[in-house]
Motif scaffolding. Structure first.
Motif, short mmCIF file in Angstrom:
data_model
loop_
_atom_site.label_atom_id
_atom_site.label_comp_id
_atom_site.label_asym_id
_atom_site.label_seq_id
_atom_site.Cartn_x
_atom_site.Cartn_y
_atom_site.Cartn_z
N GLU A 82 0.85 -1.19 0.00
CA GLU A 82 0.00 0.00 0.00
C GLU A 82 0.89 1.24 0.00
O GLU A 82 1.83 1.35 0.78
CB GLU A 82 -0.89 -0.01 1.25
N PRO A 83 0.66 2.21 -0.90
CA PRO A 83 1.48 3.43 -0.90
C PRO A 83 1.44 4.14 0.45
O PRO A 83 0.45 4.06 1.18
CB PRO A 83 0.84 4.27 -2.01
N LEU A 84 2.50 4.83 0.74
CA LEU A 84 2.64 5.56 2.00
C LEU A 84 2.42 7.04 1.76
O LEU A 84 2.97 7.62 0.82
CB LEU A 84 4.05 5.33 2.56
N SER A 85 1.63 7.68 2.61
CA SER A 85 1.40 9.12 2.54
C SER A 85 2.11 9.81 3.69
O SER A 85 1.94 9.42 4.86
CB SER A 85 -0.10 9.41 2.60
N ILE A 86 2.94 10.82 3.38
CA ILE A 86 3.72 11.55 4.39
C ILE A 86 3.30 13.01 4.33
O ILE A 86 3.48 13.68 3.30
CB ILE A 86 5.22 11.43 4.11
N PRO A 87 2.76 13.58 5.41
CA PRO A 87 2.34 14.99 5.38
C PRO A 87 3.50 15.92 5.06
O PRO A 87 4.61 15.75 5.58
CB PRO A 87 1.81 15.22 6.80
N LEU A 88 3.25 16.90 4.21
CA LEU A 88 4.28 17.88 3.90
C LEU A 88 4.59 18.77 5.09
O LEU A 88 5.74 19.17 5.31
CB LEU A 88 3.84 18.74 2.71
N GLN A 89 3.57 19.11 5.84
CA GLN A 89 3.76 19.96 7.02
C GLN A 89 4.05 19.09 8.22
O GLN A 89 3.16 18.42 8.75
CB GLN A 89 2.52 20.84 7.25
N GLN A 90 5.29 19.06 8.64
CA GLN A 90 5.73 18.18 9.72
C GLN A 90 5.67 18.91 11.06
O GLN A 90 5.89 20.12 11.14
CB GLN A 90 7.15 17.70 9.46
N GLN A 91 5.38 18.14 12.10
CA GLN A 91 5.36 18.64 13.47
C GLN A 91 6.37 17.85 14.31
O GLN A 91 6.60 16.67 14.06
CB GLN A 91 3.96 18.49 14.08
N TRP A 109 13.94 15.88 12.88
CA TRP A 109 12.82 15.34 13.65
C TRP A 109 12.49 13.94 13.15
O TRP A 109 12.45 13.69 11.94
CB TRP A 109 11.57 16.20 13.46
N TYR A 110 12.24 13.03 14.10
CA TYR A 110 11.68 11.73 13.71
C TYR A 110 10.24 11.95 13.24
O TYR A 110 9.48 12.71 13.84
CB TYR A 110 11.68 10.77 14.89
N VAL A 111 9.86 11.26 12.17
CA VAL A 111 8.54 11.49 11.58
C VAL A 111 7.48 10.61 12.23
O VAL A 111 6.35 11.06 12.45
CB VAL A 111 8.58 11.26 10.05
N GLY A 112 7.82 9.35 12.57
CA GLY A 112 6.84 8.51 13.26
C GLY A 112 7.07 7.03 12.99
O GLY A 112 7.60 6.64 11.94
N ARG A 113 6.66 6.19 13.94
CA ARG A 113 6.94 4.76 13.84
C ARG A 113 6.25 4.09 12.66
O ARG A 113 6.78 3.15 12.08
CB ARG A 113 6.52 4.07 15.15
N GLU A 114 5.03 4.55 12.31
CA GLU A 114 4.34 3.91 11.20
C GLU A 114 5.09 4.12 9.88
O GLU A 114 5.07 3.25 8.99
CB GLU A 114 2.90 4.43 11.07
N TYR A 115 5.78 5.24 9.74
CA TYR A 115 6.58 5.50 8.55
C TYR A 115 7.86 4.65 8.57
O TYR A 115 8.26 4.10 7.54
CB TYR A 115 6.92 6.98 8.46
N ASP A 116 8.46 4.52 9.75
CA ASP A 116 9.63 3.66 9.89
C ASP A 116 9.28 2.22 9.50
O ASP A 116 10.06 1.55 8.81
CB ASP A 116 10.15 3.67 11.32
N ALA A 117 8.11 1.76 9.94
CA ALA A 117 7.71 0.37 9.65
C ALA A 117 7.53 0.16 8.15
O ALA A 117 7.93 -0.89 7.62
CB ALA A 117 6.41 0.05 10.40
N TRP A 118 6.95 1.12 7.46
CA TRP A 118 6.74 0.98 6.01
C TRP A 118 8.08 0.89 5.27
O TRP A 118 8.29 0.00 4.44
CB TRP A 118 5.92 2.15 5.48
N PHE A 119 8.99 1.80 5.57
CA PHE A 119 10.28 1.79 4.89
C PHE A 119 11.11 0.55 5.27
O PHE A 119 11.84 0.00 4.43
CB PHE A 119 11.06 3.06 5.21
N SER A 120 10.99 0.11 6.51
CA SER A 120 11.72 -1.09 6.93
C SER A 120 11.25 -2.31 6.15
O SER A 120 12.06 -3.16 5.75
CB SER A 120 11.55 -1.31 8.44
#
Length: 281
Positions: A82-91, A109-120
Motif C-alpha cells: 500500500e502506498p505511504l502518505s507523508i504529510p508535507l507539514q511536519q510537526q 525530527w523523527y517522523v513517526g513509527r508507522e513510517y519507519d515500519a513501512w520503509f523497513s
C-alpha cells in the motif's frame, strides 16, 4: 548583421524530497532559502543512525515519490505494498536527533513509527525516517562567490545543473545510452555546448541569481538503473576516461543561489561571468 546567439533554456526541473529515493519532475519549482522547495527535506537512517543512500542500498531507487497538495506519496515499484502518505507539514511529535550527513550533523525530527515500519518492510532492513525543520542550521559556503546558504540533506550544495549536451556527448560514447536520471540533477538546460556548465560562474534566470561553485564529483549511484535498481559499470567507466580530475570523475555543476522565486521549464538562462575550466587547469 551577426545573429545574436540564443540563450540556454531550462528543459527539466527535478526535486528529490526523500534523499536517494526517486525524483519528481516539475514544470515549475519554487526556489527557497535551502534550494528547491521540498528537495531532500526527508532522509532515512539505518539501525546504527547512519544516513542511507543508493551507494550502499541500490534498491532505494525502486521507491518512487509523488508530490501532492498536502503530502508526499511513496510507493514501491516492484512490491505489492500500500502506498505511504507523508504529510508535507511536519510537526515535532516523535522526538529529535542530530542526524549525520557526511561530515556534518544537523537537527532533524523523527517522523513517526508507522513510517519507519513501512520503509523497513520496503527495504528489508530497519529504517527511521527523519525530517529537516527550519531550525536546522546546516550551510554550504561557495568557493568562488563566498556566498553562504542554508542547505537540506543534499550531499553538499543545494542545486545541481547539467547541460543536455553534456549527456548527449556521453551517450555518443556509450554502447547503451543512459537517461538523465542517473545523475539526479536539479536543473537541466538545452542550448549549450557539451560541458559548457563547467566554466559558468554567475548565472541569472530572470531576476534569480546563481553561482557555479564546484564541479560535481560522481559516484556509484550513476551506475544504478533507476527503473530496476541494478548496478553496472557504466557510465562511470566511460566518464573516467575523459572527465577525470585526480581521483574524481566530474559531471555537472553545483550551484548556490541567493534569491527566492519561481523557476519554470522554458526560462532562459544567462551566463554573466565565467571561471577556469577545471579539466584544463
Amino acid at each position: 548583421m551577426t545573429p545574436v546567439p540564443s540563450l540556454p533554456t531550462i528543459s527539466q526541473l527535478w526535486i528529490y524530497p526523500i534523499k536517494s529515493l526517486g525524483g519528481i519532475s516539475l514544470s515549475e519549482a519554487q526556489l527557497s532559502p535551502r534550494g528547491l522547495q521540498w528537495d531532500r527535506r526527508w532522509m532515512l537512517l539505518d539501525a546504527q543512525g547512519n544516513f542511507m543512500t543508493q551507494r550502499q542500498i541500490a534498491a532505494m531507487a525502486l521507491l518512487q515519490v509523488e508530490l501532492g497538495d498536502n503530502a508526499l506519496r511513496v510507493r514501491h515499484s516492484q512490491k505489492n505494498m500500500e502506498p505511504l502518505s507523508i504529510p508535507l507539514q511536519q510537526q515535532e511529535g516523535a522526538g529529535e536527533v542530530q542526524a549525520p550527513i557526511w561530515d556534518d550533523t544537523t537537527l532533524a525530527w523523527y517522523v513517526g513509527r508507522e513510517y519507519d515500519a513501512w520503509f523497513s518492510e520496503a527495504l528489508e532492513r530497519p529504517c527511521r525516517l527523519v525530517y529537516m525543520p527550519e531550525e536546522s542550521e546546516r550551510t554550504a559556503t561557495g568557493k568562488w562567490s563566498g556566498q553562504q546558504q542554508k542547505v537540506s540533506f543534499v550531499d553538499e550544495y543545494p542545486l545541481l545543473l547539467i547541460g543536455q549536451a553534456s549527456l548527449d556527448d556521453l551517450n555518443a560514447r556509450l554502447q547503451a545510452p543512459v537517461p538523465m536520471n542517473r545523475f539526479r540533477p536539479s536543473m537541466v538546460v538545452n542550448g549549450s555546448t557539451p560541458f559548457a556548465e563547467d566554466t559558468w560562474h554567475e548565472i541569472r534566470v530572470g531576476e534569480l541569481r546563481f553561482w557555479g561553485e564546484k564541479p560535481c564529483a560522481r559516484c556509484l549511484v550513476t551506475t544504478i538503473d533507476q527503473q530496476t535498481g541494478k548496478a553496472g559499470k557504466e557510465p562511470l567507466q566511460t566518464l573516467s576516461r575523459y572527465r577525470r580530475l585526480g581521483s574524481k570523475v566530474l559531471f555537472g555543476q553545483n550551484l548556490l543561489c541567493d534569491s527566492a522565486g519561481t523557476l519554470r521549464v522554458g526560462d532562459k538562462l544567462e551566463v554573466i561571468s565565467y571561471k577556469p575550466d577545471p579539466l584544463k587547469g
